[in-house]
Design a protein around this motif. Structure first.
Motif, short mmCIF file in Angstrom:
data_model
loop_
_atom_site.label_atom_id
_atom_site.label_comp_id
_atom_site.label_asym_id
_atom_site.label_seq_id
_atom_site.Cartn_x
_atom_site.Cartn_y
_atom_site.Cartn_z
N LYS A 199 0.83 -1.19 0.01
CA LYS A 199 0.06 -0.24 0.00
C LYS A 199 0.78 1.35 0.10
CE LYS A 199 -3.95 2.00 2.45
NZ LYS A 199 -4.76 2.28 1.06
N GLU A 200 0.75 1.99 -0.93
CA GLU A 200 1.59 3.32 -1.21
C GLU A 200 1.50 4.28 0.07
OE1 GLU A 200 3.93 5.62 -3.98
OE2 GLU A 200 3.43 3.56 -3.74
N GLY A 201 2.65 4.47 0.69
CA GLY A 201 2.83 5.49 1.86
C GLY A 201 2.63 4.74 3.01
N GLN A 202 2.46 3.29 2.88
CA GLN A 202 2.47 2.77 4.36
C GLN A 202 3.53 1.82 4.45
OE1 GLN A 202 -0.65 2.60 6.30
NE2 GLN A 202 -0.72 4.35 5.10
N GLN A 203 3.92 1.36 5.89
CA GLN A 203 4.76 0.41 6.11
C GLN A 203 4.42 -0.86 7.00
OE1 GLN A 203 7.66 2.74 8.21
NE2 GLN A 203 8.22 4.06 6.51
N GLY A 204 4.91 -1.83 7.17
CA GLY A 204 4.66 -2.88 8.05
C GLY A 204 3.67 -4.06 7.76
N GLU A 205 3.48 -4.63 8.49
CA GLU A 205 2.47 -5.92 8.38
C GLU A 205 0.85 -5.33 8.09
OE1 GLU A 205 3.62 -8.67 7.84
OE2 GLU A 205 5.63 -8.30 8.35
N GLY A 206 0.29 -6.16 7.39
CA GLY A 206 -1.08 -5.74 6.93
C GLY A 206 -1.32 -4.84 5.73
N SER A 207 -0.11 -4.13 5.22
CA SER A 207 -0.18 -3.31 4.18
C SER A 207 0.74 -3.79 2.96
CB SER A 207 0.34 -1.82 4.42
OG SER A 207 1.74 -2.14 4.91
N HIS A 208 1.17 -5.42 3.19
CA HIS A 208 1.95 -5.84 2.19
C HIS A 208 1.45 -7.38 1.83
CE1 HIS A 208 5.61 -8.36 1.50
NE2 HIS A 208 6.03 -7.20 0.56
#
Length: 185
Positions: free
Chosen positions: A114-123
């Motif tokens: 997910k653009e602009g996101q980091q970490g688990e749950g966005s990958h």
């Protein structure tokens, strides 16, 4: 956390905020489940929101997800009880991964973030077979917008345009067609 037959899950999982804003790092916590499928965690809120939807995910007995659940971060000293949460297999997305020159990737991993996101749950990641086909599971009946695909092949980096991952209902599959990846200079 239990399956549809009421059997508790054990091991590790996570709770993640559903579709946080682009400029926010979404809420996410790792969970350790006991033999009854129960857990405790301290809520750390990264974006100053107090109420939002969350989803549980586990990589135990396949990939399993909860429905979206409304959540309010409890005040210090208070406890939020989710009750019994039923976990179901994820929705499956299939597709093909192609380079902008028209050739298909073979035997690599691709990832979607997910653009602009980091970490688990966005990958999300998927293995590409010899013909360019991939399959991945994600939260059932969930659309995740502003996602960019990435691929790495022989030291080169490729990216897709922004797209939306539309995961279908639990136990069902959806073909998203061909995704084109362009080499990044």
């Amino acid at each position: 956390l239990v399956d549809t037959a009421g059997t508790p899950f054990t091991g590790y999982g996570q709770i993640s905020q559903v579709n946080p804003s682009e400029d926010e790092m979404g809420f996410n916590e790792w969970l350790s489940l006991d033999s009854n499928g129960e857990f405790r965690t301290n809520a750390h809120n990264y974006n100053n929101s107090t109420s939002f939807n969350v989803i549980f995910s586990l990589n135990t007995r396949g990939v399993n997800y909860s429905a979206h659940i409304p959540f309010t971060v409890p005040q210090p000293g208070n406890i939020w009880d989710f009750g019994t949460v039923i976990m179901r297999p994820g929705g499956t997305i299939t597709g093909k991964a192609r380079k902008s020159d028209g050739t298909y990737f073979a035997n690599i991993w691709i990832s979607f973030m997910k653009e602009g996101q980091q970490g688990e749950g966005s990958h999300f990641s998927a293995e590409v077979d010899a013909e360019g086909n991939f399959t991945m599971q994600g939260p059932p009946s969930t659309n995740i917008s502003n996602v960019r695909g990435s691929a790495y092949e022989e030291g080169l980096v490729f990216q897709s345009e922004l797209l939306t991952l539309r995961f279908p209902a639990s136990g069902t599959s959806r073909n998203m067609g061909t995704i084109t990846f362009t080499q990044v200079e």
